[in-house]
Enzyme design. Structure first.
Site, short mmCIF file in Angstrom:
data_model
loop_
_atom_site.label_atom_id
_atom_site.label_comp_id
_atom_site.label_asym_id
_atom_site.label_seq_id
_atom_site.Cartn_x
_atom_site.Cartn_y
_atom_site.Cartn_z
CE LYS A 179 -1.93 2.69 2.93
NZ LYS A 179 -1.78 3.94 2.14
CD GLU A 255 12.90 -0.08 10.47
OE1 GLU A 255 13.39 0.94 10.99
OE2 GLU A 255 13.43 -1.21 10.54
CB CYS A 289 12.87 8.51 9.73
SG CYS A 289 14.11 7.53 8.85
CD GLU A 387 9.43 12.09 12.82
OE1 GLU A 387 8.26 11.67 12.85
OE2 GLU A 387 10.36 11.47 12.29
P1 NAD Z 1 2.13 7.92 8.27
O1 NAD Z 1 2.20 7.07 9.47
O2 NAD Z 1 1.18 9.04 8.26
O3 NAD Z 1 1.77 7.03 6.97
C1 NAD Z 1 2.56 5.95 6.57
C2 NAD Z 1 1.70 4.96 5.81
O4 NAD Z 1 0.73 4.41 6.71
C3 NAD Z 1 0.91 5.57 4.66
O5 NAD Z 1 0.88 4.67 3.59
C4 NAD Z 1 -0.48 5.75 5.27
O6 NAD Z 1 -1.52 5.76 4.32
C5 NAD Z 1 -0.56 4.52 6.14
N1 NAD Z 1 -1.55 4.59 7.22
C6 NAD Z 1 -2.05 5.68 7.84
N2 NAD Z 1 -2.93 5.31 8.79
C7 NAD Z 1 -2.97 3.95 8.80
C8 NAD Z 1 -3.68 2.99 9.56
N3 NAD Z 1 -4.54 3.34 10.51
N4 NAD Z 1 -3.47 1.68 9.30
C9 NAD Z 1 -2.59 1.30 8.35
N5 NAD Z 1 -1.91 2.17 7.57
C10 NAD Z 1 -2.09 3.49 7.80
O7 NAD Z 1 3.61 8.40 8.00
P2 NAD Z 1 4.10 9.37 6.83
O8 NAD Z 1 3.66 10.75 7.16
O9 NAD Z 1 3.76 8.79 5.52
O10 NAD Z 1 5.69 9.25 6.95
C11 NAD Z 1 6.44 10.04 7.80
C12 NAD Z 1 6.80 9.28 9.05
O11 NAD Z 1 7.51 8.10 8.69
C13 NAD Z 1 7.72 10.05 9.96
O12 NAD Z 1 7.31 9.86 11.29
C14 NAD Z 1 9.08 9.40 9.72
O13 NAD Z 1 9.98 9.54 10.78
C15 NAD Z 1 8.69 7.98 9.49
N6 NAD Z 1 9.73 7.27 8.77
C16 NAD Z 1 10.47 6.34 9.44
C17 NAD Z 1 11.51 5.68 8.79
C18 NAD Z 1 12.34 4.64 9.47
O14 NAD Z 1 13.07 3.93 8.79
N7 NAD Z 1 12.27 4.50 10.79
C19 NAD Z 1 11.79 6.01 7.47
C20 NAD Z 1 11.01 6.95 6.82
C21 NAD Z 1 9.98 7.58 7.48
#
Ligand code: NAD
Length: 484
Positions: A179, A255, A289, A387
């Site tokens: 997804k 992650e 991140c 963050e």
């Molecule tokens: P997000 O959590 O808003 O969304 C990530 C994904 O989860 C998207 O595809 C979204 O549609 C989906 N999602 C949202 N709600 C959901 C639910 N209830 N159930 C299942 N899926 C759901 O994150 P984002 O804004 O896309 O990304 C930024 C975040 O990701 C930041 O916090 C960043 O630090 C983190 N990040 C972490 C790493 C790592 O390796 N640790 C790497 C990149 C980004």
């Protein structure tokens, strides 16, 4: 860029069982340009029915897929990697349009191709064990795929995560439902067209676009999804873990977010430290991140460090159209992120001292935030705790090593930490004391190596990913077999 120009050239539908289809209920969502508020394109929003169909397709395809030899499975990867490389320019263009990543520094598709190449040869590395320790018995272990694995990715580096999660899941015999993020769905859709071109059997890789509600939530609650790998925010990670425990206790790898500290001691090479840390905070416009957003510099070196840091930040940044080759600082992904970062800047101005936060070269329209530096911010301020995900850095000072460690560890996050010093004893002590999944000495994020695990302590995640074994291990069950 109007709707027509992008939509003519790019797939925006769902990829289920080897075919591109509209959503079952005809729903789409608007993808808005990160540079202005223009509609880029309308993208299919996967319904519950679509998501269930994708899982069913993966489940049906999995027995035949896992019965292939790793070499056979890997042969599809090699073709896919070649196609990804051929389309590198288009991947870069689509990411620039949707999430504002400058084409100049675009590397995600190249990493995705290398990842598929690596795993194309890695399937044979997975083996069980045998034991003759129990008289009269031969005991052994089988490593077996779960069946259907869900892959949920964020928008900030989409292709890299798609590949790093899907390739190990697939090579050990799972089928996947990916997804994509609603903020950056176009490159995943492009990848799906290449999956089809590469000839993967239908159902082995399904790609859905849509929001957390509905498709993300359906996947994380699904009884037929037995493993789920997620990269995204800590908030969503909690929801996914809850969904797993409420449904079938699927295996979960998370992650999550970060608030990474970097400690700069007075004996450090300050030029090298500022160069590395400026890049860490500024790359991807701070939407990383592991960005080193809390810098602790020893008070005796603080004045020199801050002057150098500010000078370098001002000199490095070239904001502008992410499609232009000169640009290295694009807009933030969308208006929501833009407003969120501005709220943190207001908190920073209220609680601390702003020493850089405006640039005449920042475009006046679009979701652009210039790199912003705060000093003298109390550790309890929200901007030190949460963050931000923008090009914002807080620089505070410390006197004693122990104080720097305490401040660094006073966080619910633990993804990445850095220490700059020429004293090897101190480097060893501090790297041991820091609560983070990765510690960098005399370098900083986004540096990671391909052959060490990656993941977070505390609220930054659960589990470890990476080559050579960590990612593949996650996607495998272990069975003990005893023969009398
Ligand atoms: P997000 O959590 O808003 O969304 C990530 C994904 O989860 C998207 O595809 C979204 O549609 C989906 N999602 C949202 N709600 C959901 C639910 N209830 N159930 C299942 N899926 C759901 O994150 P984002 O804004 O896309 O990304 C930024 C975040 O990701 C930041 O916090 C960043 O630090 C983190 N990040 C972490 C790493 C790592 O390796 N640790 C790497 C990149 C980004």
């Amino acid at each position: 860029m109007g709707d027509g120009e992008v939509s003519k050239s790019i797939e925006t539908r769902l990829f289920i069982h080897g075919e591109f289809v509209e959503s079952s209920d005809g729903k789409t969502f608007d993808l808005i340009s990160s540079q202005n508020n223009d509609l880029l394109v309308k993208v299919s929003e996967a319904s519950e029915e679509d998501t269930n169909r994708a899982v069913a397709s993966a489940k049906a395809a999995q027995p035949a897929w896992s019965a292939l030899s790793p070499k056979h499975r890997g042969s599809y990867f090699k073709t896919l990697a070649t196609l990804i490389r051929k389309n590198n320019g288009e991947f870069a263009r689509l990411e620039a349009l949707s999430m504002g990543h400058p084409v100049s520094g675009y590397f995600h598709a190249q990493v995705a191709a290398s990842t598929f190449d690596y795993y194309s040869e890695a399937g044979y590395d997975i083996q069980g064990t045998t034991s003759l320790n129990n008289p009269g018995y031969l005991s052994m272990t089988y490593r077996q795929p779960y069946g259907v694995a869900a892959v949920i990715i964020p928008w900030n580096v989409p292709m890299l995560f798609l590949a790093k999660k899907s390739a190990p899941a697939l090579i050990v015999g799972n089928c996947v439902v990916v997804k994509s993020s609603e903020k950056a769905p176009l490159t995943s859709a492009l990848l799906a067209t290449l999956v089809k071109e590469a000839g993967f059997p239908p159902g082995v890789i399904n790609v859905l676009s849509g929001h957390g509600h509905i498709s993300g939530s359906v996947l994380s609650h699904h009884m037929d999804v037995r493993a789920l790998t997620f990269t995204g925010s800590t908030r969503t990670g909690r929801l996914i873990q809850e969904a797993s425990s409420k449904s079938n206790l699927k295996a979960i790898s998370l992650e999550l977010g970060g608030k990474s500290p970097a400690i700069v001691f007075e004996d450090a090479d300050l030029d090298a430290a500022t160069k590395g840390l400026v890049h860490s905070v500024q790359s991807n416009s701070g939407q990383t991140c592991m960005a080193s957003t809390r810098i602790y510099v020893q008070d005796t070196a603080a004045e020199r460090f801050i002057t150098l840091f500010k000078e370098k930040m001002e000199a490095e940044v070239r904001s502008g159209d992410p499609l232009e080759k000169e640009t290295n600082h694009g807009p933030l992904v969308d208006v929501t992120q833009f407003e969120k970062v501005k709220r943190y800047i207001d908190i920073g101005k209220h609680d601390g001292t702003i020493i850089l936060g405006a640039s005449p070269r920042t475009p006046s329209t679009g979701h652009f935030i210039p790199p912003t530096i705060f000093t003298h911010t109390p550790e309890s301020s929200l901007i030190m705790k949460e963050e931000v995900f923008g090009p914002i850095v807080n620089i505070n000072t410390f006197t004693l090593e122990s104080e720097a460690i305490t401040k660094s560890n006073d966080s619910e996050y633990g993804l990445y930490a850095s220490v700059y010093t020429k004293n090897i004893d101190r480097a060893m002590r501090v790297s041991r004391a820091l609560e983070a999944g990765t510690v960098a000495v005399n370098c900083t994020s986004p540096y990671t190596s391909v052959d060490t695990p990656f993941g977070g302590y505390k609220g930054s995640g659960v589990g470890r990913e990476g080559m050579p074994f960590h990612s593949m291990e996650f996607f495998l069950e272990t069975k003990s077999v005893h023969i009398k």
